[in-house]
Design an enzyme around this catalytic site. Sequence first.
Site, PDB file in Angstrom:
ATOM      1  N   ASP A 150       0.910   4.168   1.329  1.00  0.00           N
ATOM      2  CA  ASP A 150       1.392   4.883   2.520  1.00  0.00           C
ATOM      3  C   ASP A 150       2.553   4.141   3.187  1.00  0.00           C
ATOM      4  OD1 ASP A 150      -0.682   2.999   3.155  1.00  0.00           O
ATOM      5  OD2 ASP A 150      -0.893   3.879   5.153  1.00  0.00           O
TER       6      ASP A 150
ATOM      7  N   HIS B 258       0.646   4.368  13.581  1.00  0.00           N
ATOM      8  CA  HIS B 258      -0.269   4.247  12.440  1.00  0.00           C
ATOM      9  C   HIS B 258      -1.689   4.658  12.843  1.00  0.00           C
ATOM     10  CE1 HIS B 258      -2.351   2.172   9.039  1.00  0.00           C
ATOM     11  NE2 HIS B 258      -1.215   2.385   8.401  1.00  0.00           N
TER      12      HIS B 258
ATOM     13  N   HIS C 132       0.834  -1.214   0.000  1.00  0.00           N
ATOM     14  CA  HIS C 132       0.000   0.000   0.000  1.00  0.00           C
ATOM     15  C   HIS C 132       0.869   1.266   0.000  1.00  0.00           C
ATOM     16  CE1 HIS C 132      -3.816  -2.258   1.486  1.00  0.00           C
ATOM     17  NE2 HIS C 132      -3.757  -2.186   0.170  1.00  0.00           N
TER      18      HIS C 132
ATOM     19  N   ASP D  58       0.586  -3.323   8.550  1.00  0.00           N
ATOM     20  CA  ASP D  58      -0.862  -3.265   8.758  1.00  0.00           C
ATOM     21  C   ASP D  58      -1.396  -4.671   9.017  1.00  0.00           C
ATOM     22  OD1 ASP D  58      -0.477  -0.647   8.222  1.00  0.00           O
ATOM     23  OD2 ASP D  58      -1.880  -0.522   6.543  1.00  0.00           O
TER      24      ASP D  58
END
Lengths: 317, 317
Positions: free
Chosen positions: B66, B269, B64, B210
């Site tokens: 980010d 995060h 991803h 994540d």
Amino acid sequence: MKLTFLGTSSGTPTRHRNVSGLAVQTVLGADWFLVDCGEGTQHRVLQTPLSLNDLAAVCITHVHGDHCYGLPGLLASAGMGKRTKPLKLIAPLPVWEWFEATRRLTDLHLPYEVEHVDLENEALVYDMPGLRIERHVLRHRVPSHAYRVQVETRRVRLKAEALRAVGLPPGPAWRALQNGEDVSFNGETLHSADFVDTQVDTAVAVLGGDNAEPAMLHEACQGAQLLVHEATFTQDALDKVGPGPMHSSARLLAEFAQSVEVPNLILTHFSARHQNGEGMAALMAETQAHYRGHAFLANDLDVYELDSAGKVTVTRA
Amino acid sequence: MKLTFLGTSSGTPTRHRNVSGLAVQTVLGADWFLVDCGEGTQHRVLQTPLSLNDLAAVCITHVHGDHCYGLPGLLASAGMGKRTKPLKLIAPLPVWEWFEATRRLTDLHLPYEVEHVDLENEALVYDMPGLRIERHVLRHRVPSHAYRVQVETRRVRLKAEALRAVGLPPGPAWRALQNGEDVSFNGETLHSADFVDTQVDTAVAVLGGDNAEPAMLHEACQGAQLLVHEATFTQDALDKVGPGPMHSSARLLAEFAQSVEVPNLILTHFSARHQNGEGMAALMAETQAHYRGHAFLANDLDVYELDSAGKVTVTRA
């Protein structure tokens, strides 16, 4: 026309200057344009009042990373901000291909359309009432372009004396005439054109990408009140670096700006080596030795306004 | 082990927090590692004493934007800084494919080698004397990983009394014994092993990407003194957002950390919605309600040190 510099460093970001990005606002509405989108452009946008929801188009001058690596992140953030309005990406084909590869490989799903306008196919890349953007070819290691942005604003003034002479009382009919509508009065038709003075103000700025030869912009600068152009090096530094990187010196740029008599010149895209008091003073001295107009050295988050009289004023961050 | 947070915001950068990036230094030398490289990571590095010349490897947790959009710009800047040392890119295959596409399409030429270590092929992704990095699989919308970083430091102490007992005077021979070399003295061989005490200190930190399910790290956390993990939402916010984004709440994370009894926990995060005093207080309260170890909420440019006794100290920016 209002220009906000989002980055003024060449190649790599430094502590006080980001890589290239320039926000362009017109008086026509909230919409704005971005010329180049180096990494960290979206971070700079957060430091301005601009909203990614109002971004109409991104114009990329060339495919080098310091001019386009911020594009996927900026478009992703606009998507996470629930943008739905389509956006134009005016860019050389490799930039579009890279953006497409990025979408495909990095699981990037945008909730709005991105329409590619291919620079190589057409010179007039954006055309709407009051705003025209043309691309002009530059000379660099990869195909590179400048954008000539022309903003037309109309000021319509009623001839109040003439209206009083025919006996029309001030009110809605006056506004209709000012808006270009004809009006019936006492059995006669009053034609808008007879009762208004229309003044068209044209502001033209030429916004360059990386370029070794400012004279490539000779045609683009006709009628322009402002030229924004890279001056990566002083002439001394350019002589040492050699022609390989294909950048301009302040001197080359100043001589060209003087030759086309553009009244305002903003220098940007400075090599890290010049990013101190001494370096900036040397760039300005070199510019003023060869150019008699108004010269400015851009800093990040400087806001420049070009008014209808062709005058540039700057608000420093 | 020293951790410098270069970004602590989820999804998009905000005014005070960048997207993900975490610098990891060990006591083994100047080399450092980067775990994730969101857009603007190189800008944050400029605010630290770290040099891109000493960057040994970039470990990307997942594809991803980010977590990886800062990669091409950071590697390009390292190249413009004349780096020649090869660099390892430990990453899922799509990140590598994206980097390759970026090189090909954006005229990016690096003066050093980038070697891809494919996460999916091997669990032990970095192995050198004193430092092992293993990847552990997480649960997210795309393949996502944590890195378990194990640093071993040896402290070798001379048994001074024993040396004096055999009559060896302090000097070069003492240093030789401390360095593991055997020494001749009075016609006898003094064996290094007989005259030194070696203490091995092991520091283990698990650095997550994540992840919707902290319990995926049950095995990775065995023997770990520190867990760094996303806590994008409070449990309330996660319940409202629903399971679609596949992120963790502070509560989920805290319960897991308590269950494996990891003594230090750093949350990062954070969703933009929690990035104010009230939001951070809520995240901390939720964590402390379910976890009895030392809990920290990371801020950008915070530096955390994990010492050989397993204690974490923080220096705030």
